[in-house]
Design an enzyme around this catalytic site. Structure first.
Site, PDB file in Angstrom:
ATOM      1  N   ALA A  69      39.983  49.871  26.249  1.00  0.00           N
ATOM      2  CA  ALA A  69      39.643  51.234  26.682  1.00  0.00           C
ATOM      3  C   ALA A  69      38.319  51.341  27.430  1.00  0.00           C
ATOM      4  CB  ALA A  69      39.654  52.222  25.525  1.00  0.00           C
ATOM      5  N   ALA A  70      37.662  50.218  27.715  1.00  0.00           N
ATOM      6  CA  ALA A  70      36.429  50.302  28.506  1.00  0.00           C
ATOM      7  C   ALA A  70      36.710  50.868  29.892  1.00  0.00           C
ATOM      8  CB  ALA A  70      35.775  48.930  28.610  1.00  0.00           C
ATOM      9  N   GLY A  71      37.772  50.376  30.527  1.00  0.00           N
ATOM     10  CA  GLY A  71      38.141  50.896  31.840  1.00  0.00           C
ATOM     11  C   GLY A  71      38.545  52.355  31.782  1.00  0.00           C
ATOM     12  N   ASP A  72      39.259  52.737  30.729  1.00  0.00           N
ATOM     13  CA  ASP A  72      39.664  54.135  30.587  1.00  0.00           C
ATOM     14  C   ASP A  72      38.457  55.035  30.360  1.00  0.00           C
ATOM     15  OD1 ASP A  72      42.314  53.355  30.824  1.00  0.00           O
ATOM     16  OD2 ASP A  72      42.597  53.177  28.663  1.00  0.00           O
TER      17      ASP A  72
END
Length: 310
Positions: free
Chosen positions: A257-260
């Protein structure tokens, strides 16, 4: 929360999943069975994650998507509502279960993810049409690729018809995007793997990101941001010179979820009419915090946490 951070509405059109997460010493190789040491269940899906990230940073957020008429669907929907997200455009489909992502996280923070779409596959162009009112009311419209591609295209077409700013996170990427898509995209935001797939070029450094971004811009995207994990992000704006933004240095625990987190925070800042450079900076700081925590939505920080991070 200041009025500035509440300006504008972000609409996320995308996936809603239940994440089943196993932690292990390393990622298993093909054919290998290894022992895990922790299991957890969280709310996830790229669309849901991005909506939560936008809401926690202070944005005004609506989401369009689909859950099943099962226990997972009820929990996922309640979780989004608890975050203050407008869920009026989330439909409940009785024919399929809520989407599931099976996530393996190694002790070094790297992960593998297998997604079973379930009810996310019911986000159809007809559903997009039913909820055009919320597209019309939005300022920024965000899509990913965990729903049917024809529905992503329908969303982009509708958003541009209403004059909205569009953000496309082309994840997961399996090949080049259709040629007619990119002219509809104001901000194309792939990571290094996705940029390489879309552009057909290796992306292993800042120079590789620059070449891929230029290729994607030539194909029609207005502005391209290639996220590079610990190496930061590369912005190629329309009609301007490229800029590299270094990432904060942190010890990664889980990159899920870093990209999200980046996408949601970035979109919320665009809706708050912040300069793109400031939006990228805040998005990177939020993403850096997220990788120091386990889980998808549980890892996403609030505005207070980002502002007070050292």
């Amino acid at each position: 929360m200041s009025k500035e951070t509440k300006q504008g509405l972000v609409l996320i059109v995308g996936s809603i999943n239940t994440d089943l997460v196993a932690r292990s010493p390393h990622l298993p190789r093909p054919g290998e069975t290894i022992g895990g040491h922790e299991f957890s269940e969280h709310s996830g899906g790229k669309g849901g994650n991005q909506a939560v990230a936008a809401a926690r940073i202070g944005g005004r957020v609506a989401m369009a998507g689909c859950v099943g008429a099962d226990a997972n669907g009820k929990v996922r929907l309640a979780g989004l509502e608890t975050e203050g997200i407008d869920c009026g455009a989330i439909e409940i489909d009785p024919s399929l279960p809520t989407g599931v992502a099976m996530v393996t996280v190694a002790d070094d923070g790297q992960n593998t993810i297998v997604v079973v779409a379930g009810s996310n596959g019911q986000v159809t162009p007809e559903m997009v049409k039913r909820h055009e009112a919320v597209i019309k009311s939005a300022d920024v419209v965000v899509c990913q690729l965990e729903i049917p591609w024809d529905s992503v295209y329908a969303t982009l077409v509708s958003a541009k018809r209403f004059g909205k700013l569009t953000v496309l996170n082309p994840a997961p990427a399996t090949g080049p995007l259709p040629a007619e898509w990119l002219p509809l995209v104001d901000y194309l935001v792939p990571n290094e793997v996705e940029a390489a797939i879309l552009a057909g070029l290796p992306v292993e450094s800042q120079s590789g990101a620059r070449r891929a971004a230029k290729e994607l811009q030539r194909a029609g995207a207005r502005n391209v941001i290639v996220t590079l994990g610990s190496q930061g992000a590369y912005l190629l704006p329309e009609g301007g010179e490229g800029t590299h933004f270094p990432a904060p240095k942190v010890d990664a625990v889980d990159t899920t979820a870093a990209g999200d987190t980046f996408i949601g925070v970035f979109a919320a800042q665009l809706a708050a009419r912040q300069p793109v450079e400031a939006a990228i900076d805040l998005a990177q700081r939020a993403a850096a915090i997220s990788v120091t925590r386990a889980g998808a939505q549980p890892s996403i920080p609030t505005r207070h946490e980002v502002d007070n991070a050292s």
